[in-house]
Design an enzyme around this catalytic site. Structure first.
Site, PDB file in Angstrom:
ATOM      1  N   TYR A  11     -12.233  -2.632  -4.175  1.00  0.00           N
ATOM      2  CA  TYR A  11     -12.774  -2.821  -2.828  1.00  0.00           C
ATOM      3  C   TYR A  11     -14.311  -2.805  -2.804  1.00  0.00           C
ATOM      4  CZ  TYR A  11      -8.249  -2.518  -0.408  1.00  0.00           C
ATOM      5  OH  TYR A  11      -6.986  -2.767   0.084  1.00  0.00           O
TER       6      TYR A  11
ATOM      7  N   THR B  60      -5.190  -7.495  10.445  1.00  0.00           N
ATOM      8  CA  THR B  60      -5.534  -6.260   9.718  1.00  0.00           C
ATOM      9  C   THR B  60      -5.127  -5.017  10.499  1.00  0.00           C
ATOM     10  OG1 THR B  60      -7.423  -7.404   8.745  1.00  0.00           O
ATOM     11  CG2 THR B  60      -7.445  -5.003   8.633  1.00  0.00           C
TER      12      THR B  60
ATOM     13  N   PHE C 187     -15.885   2.612   6.634  1.00  0.00           N
ATOM     14  CA  PHE C 187     -14.517   3.042   6.344  1.00  0.00           C
ATOM     15  C   PHE C 187     -14.219   3.110   4.844  1.00  0.00           C
ATOM     16  CE2 PHE C 187     -14.461  -1.559   7.252  1.00  0.00           C
ATOM     17  CZ  PHE C 187     -13.916  -2.058   6.067  1.00  0.00           C
TER      18      PHE C 187
ATOM     19  N   ARG D 162      -1.305 -14.425   4.242  1.00  0.00           N
ATOM     20  CA  ARG D 162      -2.037 -13.830   5.366  1.00  0.00           C
ATOM     21  C   ARG D 162      -1.247 -13.974   6.673  1.00  0.00           C
ATOM     22  NH1 ARG D 162      -6.738 -11.944   4.211  1.00  0.00           N
ATOM     23  NH2 ARG D 162      -7.666 -12.095   6.276  1.00  0.00           N
TER      24      ARG D 162
ATOM     25  N   HIS E  82      -2.143  -5.453   1.494  1.00  0.00           N
ATOM     26  CA  HIS E  82      -3.423  -6.157   1.322  1.00  0.00           C
ATOM     27  C   HIS E  82      -3.107  -7.553   0.809  1.00  0.00           C
ATOM     28  CE1 HIS E  82      -7.466  -7.218  -0.003  1.00  0.00           C
ATOM     29  NE2 HIS E  82      -6.890  -7.668  -1.109  1.00  0.00           N
TER      30      HIS E  82
ATOM     31  N   ARG F 215       2.761  -6.350   9.039  1.00  0.00           N
ATOM     32  CA  ARG F 215       2.009  -5.223   9.612  1.00  0.00           C
ATOM     33  C   ARG F 215       2.560  -4.804  10.966  1.00  0.00           C
ATOM     34  NH1 ARG F 215      -3.576  -7.710   7.335  1.00  0.00           N
ATOM     35  NH2 ARG F 215      -3.833  -6.383   5.498  1.00  0.00           N
TER      36      ARG F 215
ATOM     37  N   LYS G 243       0.819  -1.215   0.000  1.00  0.00           N
ATOM     38  CA  LYS G 243       0.000   0.000   0.000  1.00  0.00           C
ATOM     39  C   LYS G 243       0.861   1.278   0.000  1.00  0.00           C
ATOM     40  CE  LYS G 243      -3.974  -2.218   2.264  1.00  0.00           C
ATOM     41  NZ  LYS G 243      -5.081  -2.029   3.223  1.00  0.00           N
TER      42      LYS G 243
ATOM     43  N   ASN H 121      -2.096   0.185   6.666  1.00  0.00           N
ATOM     44  CA  ASN H 121      -1.639  -1.087   7.232  1.00  0.00           C
ATOM     45  C   ASN H 121      -0.720  -1.884   6.301  1.00  0.00           C
ATOM     46  OD1 ASN H 121      -3.599  -1.949   5.474  1.00  0.00           O
ATOM     47  ND2 ASN H 121      -4.580  -3.368   6.897  1.00  0.00           N
TER      48      ASN H 121
ATOM     49  N   GLU I  62      -9.485 -10.981  -7.692  1.00  0.00           N
ATOM     50  CA  GLU I  62      -8.562  -9.855  -7.540  1.00  0.00           C
ATOM     51  C   GLU I  62      -7.414  -9.912  -8.551  1.00  0.00           C
ATOM     52  OE1 GLU I  62      -9.501  -9.166  -2.785  1.00  0.00           O
ATOM     53  OE2 GLU I  62      -7.462  -9.699  -3.380  1.00  0.00           O
TER      54      GLU I  62
HETATM   55  P1  CMP Z   1      -7.402  -4.689   3.461  1.00  0.00           P
HETATM   56  O1  CMP Z   1      -6.917  -6.070   3.664  1.00  0.00           O
HETATM   57  O2  CMP Z   1      -6.754  -3.920   2.345  1.00  0.00           O
HETATM   58  O3  CMP Z   1      -8.999  -4.708   3.202  1.00  0.00           O
HETATM   59  C1  CMP Z   1      -9.804  -3.577   3.465  1.00  0.00           C
HETATM   60  C2  CMP Z   1      -9.097  -2.529   4.260  1.00  0.00           C
HETATM   61  O4  CMP Z   1      -9.920  -1.603   4.928  1.00  0.00           O
HETATM   62  C3  CMP Z   1      -8.285  -3.174   5.364  1.00  0.00           C
HETATM   63  O5  CMP Z   1      -7.189  -3.865   4.807  1.00  0.00           O
HETATM   64  C4  CMP Z   1      -7.963  -1.960   6.237  1.00  0.00           C
HETATM   65  O6  CMP Z   1      -6.795  -1.283   5.811  1.00  0.00           O
HETATM   66  C5  CMP Z   1      -9.157  -1.030   5.987  1.00  0.00           C
HETATM   67  N1  CMP Z   1      -9.998  -0.881   7.181  1.00  0.00           N
HETATM   68  C6  CMP Z   1     -10.245   0.264   7.852  1.00  0.00           C
HETATM   69  N2  CMP Z   1     -11.063   0.055   8.891  1.00  0.00           N
HETATM   70  C7  CMP Z   1     -11.360  -1.265   8.903  1.00  0.00           C
HETATM   71  C8  CMP Z   1     -12.154  -2.109   9.743  1.00  0.00           C
HETATM   72  N3  CMP Z   1     -12.829  -1.626  10.788  1.00  0.00           N
HETATM   73  N4  CMP Z   1     -12.221  -3.429   9.451  1.00  0.00           N
HETATM   74  C9  CMP Z   1     -11.567  -3.944   8.384  1.00  0.00           C
HETATM   75  N5  CMP Z   1     -10.793  -3.193   7.546  1.00  0.00           N
HETATM   76  C10 CMP Z   1     -10.685  -1.874   7.804  1.00  0.00           C
END
Ligand code: CMP
Length: 140
Positions: free
Chosen positions: A50, A92, A58, A86, A116, A103, A10, A113, A127
């Site tokens: 997304y 996350t 969010f 993962r 992805h 992370r 990211k 974070n 994807e």
């Molecule tokens: P990612 O794996 O890229 O998928 C969706 C992204 O939304 C996640 O990582 C986070 O960076 C972001 N995000 C922000 N708030 C939340 C939340 N409450 N739960 C999950 N993802 C979140």
């Protein structure tokens, strides 16, 4: 089983100049990069990628962040690639991420974070097709 998954480094991690350090973790875990591109996502591209999160509170912040700078997108191939990636990423929210995960080491917040990764083989296929044509994949 031999699988493929999407990994996105990211904007926060690209800005920190840690693409190589993150690639090393994939390589050390036996995952191979079989396609890669750097891209500054448009709003439309980020919203489409997304789309499953469209209704989440969010979503706006997520799209804003993912278009704030270039990202590095790669297809990883290897045994159990989805779960392995993962594991390497960690939770996350970096506050919950196990020590030694990407992370925990490189991310600042749940929004910024660092990476992805696809959450299932089914979503990995979707994807991968979103960013790469089949001719851009280089099995090796
Ligand atoms: P990612 O794996 O890229 O998928 C969706 C992204 O939304 C996640 O990582 C986070 O960076 C972001 N995000 C922000 N708030 C939340 C939340 N409450 N739960 C999950 N993802 C979140």
């Amino acid at each position: 089983a031999l699988e493929r998954t999407i990994s996105i480094i990211k904007p926060d991690a690209v800005a920190k100049n840690v693409i190589g350090q993150i690639y090393s973790r994939f390589e050390n875990a036996g995952l191979k990069v079989v396609a890669a591109k750097m891209k500054h996502l448009s709003k439309k591209e980020a919203e489409g990628f997304y789309a499953v999160h469209r209704e989440r509170p969010f979503f706006g912040a997520l799209v804003e962040f993912m278009t704030s700078g270039p990202v590095m997108i790669q297809v990883l191939e290897g045994e159990n690639a989805v779960a392995k990636n993962r594991e390497l990423m960690g939770a996350t929210n970096p506050k919950d991420a196990a020590p030694g995960t990407i992370r925990a080491d490189f991310a600042e917040s749940i929004d910024a974070n660092a990476v992805h990764g696809s959450d299932s083989q089914e979503n990995a296929a979707i994807e991968i097709a979103y960013f790469f044509s089949t001719t851009e994949l280089c099995p090796r």
